[in-house]
Design an enzyme around this catalytic site. Structure first.
Site, short mmCIF file in Angstrom:
data_model
loop_
_atom_site.label_atom_id
_atom_site.label_comp_id
_atom_site.label_asym_id
_atom_site.label_seq_id
_atom_site.Cartn_x
_atom_site.Cartn_y
_atom_site.Cartn_z
N GLY A 268 2.71 -1.22 4.28
CA GLY A 268 2.77 0.20 3.95
C GLY A 268 4.22 0.65 3.77
O GLY A 268 4.84 0.44 2.74
N GLY A 269 4.77 1.23 4.83
CA GLY A 269 6.11 1.84 4.77
C GLY A 269 7.17 0.99 4.10
O GLY A 269 7.93 1.47 3.24
N GLU B 144 -5.71 -5.72 10.14
CA GLU B 144 -4.71 -4.70 10.46
C GLU B 144 -5.08 -4.00 11.76
O GLU B 144 -5.93 -3.09 11.77
CB GLU B 144 -4.65 -3.65 9.35
CG GLU B 144 -4.25 -4.19 8.00
CD GLU B 144 -3.69 -3.08 7.12
OE1 GLU B 144 -2.53 -3.16 6.74
OE2 GLU B 144 -4.42 -2.12 6.84
N ASN C 105 0.87 -1.17 0.00
CA ASN C 105 0.00 0.00 0.00
C ASN C 105 0.91 1.22 0.00
O ASN C 105 1.52 1.53 1.01
CB ASN C 105 -0.89 -0.04 1.26
CG ASN C 105 -1.75 1.21 1.41
OD1 ASN C 105 -1.81 2.04 0.51
ND2 ASN C 105 -2.40 1.34 2.57
N TRP C 106 1.01 1.87 -1.16
CA TRP C 106 1.92 3.01 -1.27
C TRP C 106 1.34 4.29 -0.69
O TRP C 106 2.00 5.32 -0.68
CB TRP C 106 2.31 3.23 -2.74
CG TRP C 106 3.34 2.26 -3.25
CD1 TRP C 106 4.02 1.33 -2.53
CD2 TRP C 106 3.82 2.16 -4.60
NE1 TRP C 106 4.90 0.65 -3.33
CE2 TRP C 106 4.80 1.13 -4.62
CE3 TRP C 106 3.53 2.81 -5.79
CZ2 TRP C 106 5.48 0.77 -5.78
CZ3 TRP C 106 4.20 2.44 -6.94
CH2 TRP C 106 5.17 1.44 -6.93
N LYS C 107 0.08 4.27 -0.28
CA LYS C 107 -0.57 5.46 0.29
C LYS C 107 -0.31 6.67 -0.62
O LYS C 107 -0.27 6.52 -1.84
CB LYS C 107 -0.09 5.67 1.72
CG LYS C 107 -0.23 4.38 2.55
CD LYS C 107 -0.10 4.55 4.02
CE LYS C 107 -0.28 3.20 4.69
NZ LYS C 107 -0.29 3.25 6.13
N GLU D 81 -7.28 4.09 7.59
CA GLU D 81 -7.11 5.53 7.33
C GLU D 81 -8.35 6.09 6.63
O GLU D 81 -8.71 7.24 6.84
CB GLU D 81 -5.83 5.77 6.51
CG GLU D 81 -4.60 5.62 7.40
CD GLU D 81 -3.33 5.16 6.68
OE1 GLU D 81 -3.24 5.29 5.45
OE2 GLU D 81 -2.44 4.64 7.39
N HIS E 266 -9.78 0.44 4.53
CA HIS E 266 -8.51 0.71 5.24
C HIS E 266 -8.79 1.64 6.43
O HIS E 266 -9.62 2.55 6.33
CB HIS E 266 -7.50 1.34 4.28
CG HIS E 266 -6.13 1.40 4.89
ND1 HIS E 266 -5.76 2.40 5.76
CD2 HIS E 266 -5.06 0.55 4.79
CE1 HIS E 266 -4.50 2.16 6.16
NE2 HIS E 266 -4.06 1.05 5.59
N SER F 206 3.04 -2.66 10.24
CA SER F 206 4.48 -2.69 10.51
C SER F 206 5.16 -3.99 10.08
O SER F 206 6.09 -4.47 10.75
CB SER F 206 4.76 -2.38 11.99
OG SER F 206 4.31 -1.08 12.30
N GLY G 188 1.88 1.75 10.76
CA GLY G 188 2.79 2.89 10.68
C GLY G 188 3.47 3.24 11.99
O GLY G 188 4.07 4.29 12.12
P1 PGA Z 1 2.54 -0.06 7.66
O1 PGA Z 1 1.10 0.20 6.96
O2 PGA Z 1 3.13 -1.29 7.04
O3 PGA Z 1 3.35 1.18 7.34
O4 PGA Z 1 2.29 -0.22 9.12
C1 PGA Z 1 0.22 -0.86 6.72
C2 PGA Z 1 -1.03 -0.36 6.06
O5 PGA Z 1 -1.42 0.79 6.24
O6 PGA Z 1 -1.69 -1.11 5.32
#
Ligand code: PGA
Length: 250
Positions: free
Chosen positions: A235-236, A169, A8-10, A99, A97, A214, A175
């Site tokens: 994500g990251g 998640e 997930n590149w956000k 967010e 998600h 994470s 994050g």
């Molecule tokens: P993260 O994000 O790996 O940076 O914790 C995961 C996600 O938002 O799907």
């Protein structure tokens, strides 16, 4: 079914960066003996077409979108439709998600509408669920997961189970660098599996369950071998090709 290793590149990367990352990733994923892996990148809208065009034929990598609005078309200023996404070769969409639920106030009802709309339009969906720290501390993990997963009872009984995956998640692990421990993941995934079977019958036993929060190259291998663990959502650590490739092949 293959393990689904999703990025997930956000809201990161311009078009050239996306193209470069996919090129590099394809080199790293080509000619490996790990045939039980399927990779997927949820890219920003503007990067989808270029990212898709950069995929090498032999690499099992797809591109998806992080969001869309569940209507065919209409007066929805600022939104993007499933049809528009199909035109630029997005095969998957991300729904629910945390967010989107928290920053953009997406309700359970809207999330459900998006899930059903995307599947009806022929998209594959990664459907995210997970509890906040307050909910976990209040002993509400199971209740939260059951509530969020209720939407799955409305999907077609003939669903191709390669077309929907659930990502567990925990919000407190996204994050933050604070990955859920193996016991916590196994416990939550067992709850997700139970709810999937309740809502989808035998199809729920086959549906892939991913862990997200994470995930890094150094913890992916241990996560991926847990019970009821069919992939990850990253994500990251997915932004750099090398780091994501290590996770895909973990
Ligand atoms: P993260 O994000 O790996 O940076 O914790 C995961 C996600 O938002 O799907």
């Amino acid at each position: 079914m293959k393990k689904l290793m999703a990025a997930n590149w956000k809201m990161y990367k311009n078009q050239n960066e996306a193209e470069d990352t996919v090129n590099e990733l394809c080199k790293l994923l080509q000619n490996t003996d790990k045939n039980d892996r399927e990779a997927l990148i949820f890219a920003p809208f503007t990067c989808i077409a270029k990212a898709h065009a950069a995929i090498k034929n032999s690499v099992p990598l797809s591109i998806g979108a992080q969001n869309f609005y569940p209507a065919k078309d209409g007066a929805f200023t600022g939104e993007i439709s499933a049809h528009m996404l199909r035109e630029i070769q997005a095969a998957w969409v991300l729904v629910g998600h945390s967010e989107r639920r928290s920053v953009f106030n997406e309700s359970l009802q809207l999330v459900e509408e998006k899930l059903l709309f995307a599947l009806n339009e022929g998209f594959k969906v990664v459907f995210c669920v997970g509890e906040s720290l307050e909910e976990r501390e209040a002993g509400k993990l199971q209740q939260v997961l059951e509530t969020q997963l209720q939407s799955l009872q409305h999907i077609s009984k003939d669903i191709n189970t390669e077309h929907v995956a659930v990502a567990y998640e925990p919000v407190w692990a996204i994050g933050t660098g604070k990955v859920a421990g193996p016991d916590e993941i196994v416990e939550a995934h067992a709850m997700v599996r139970e709810a999937l079977i309740k809502n989808m019958g035998s199809k729920g036993a086959e549906t892939r369950i991913l862990y997200g929060g994470s995930v890094k190259p150094d913890n992916a291998a241990n996560i991926i071998k847990l019970d009821n663990e069919d992939g990850v959502l990253v994500g990251g650590a997915s932004l750099q090709a090398e780091s994501f490739a290590q996770i895909v092949l973990a």
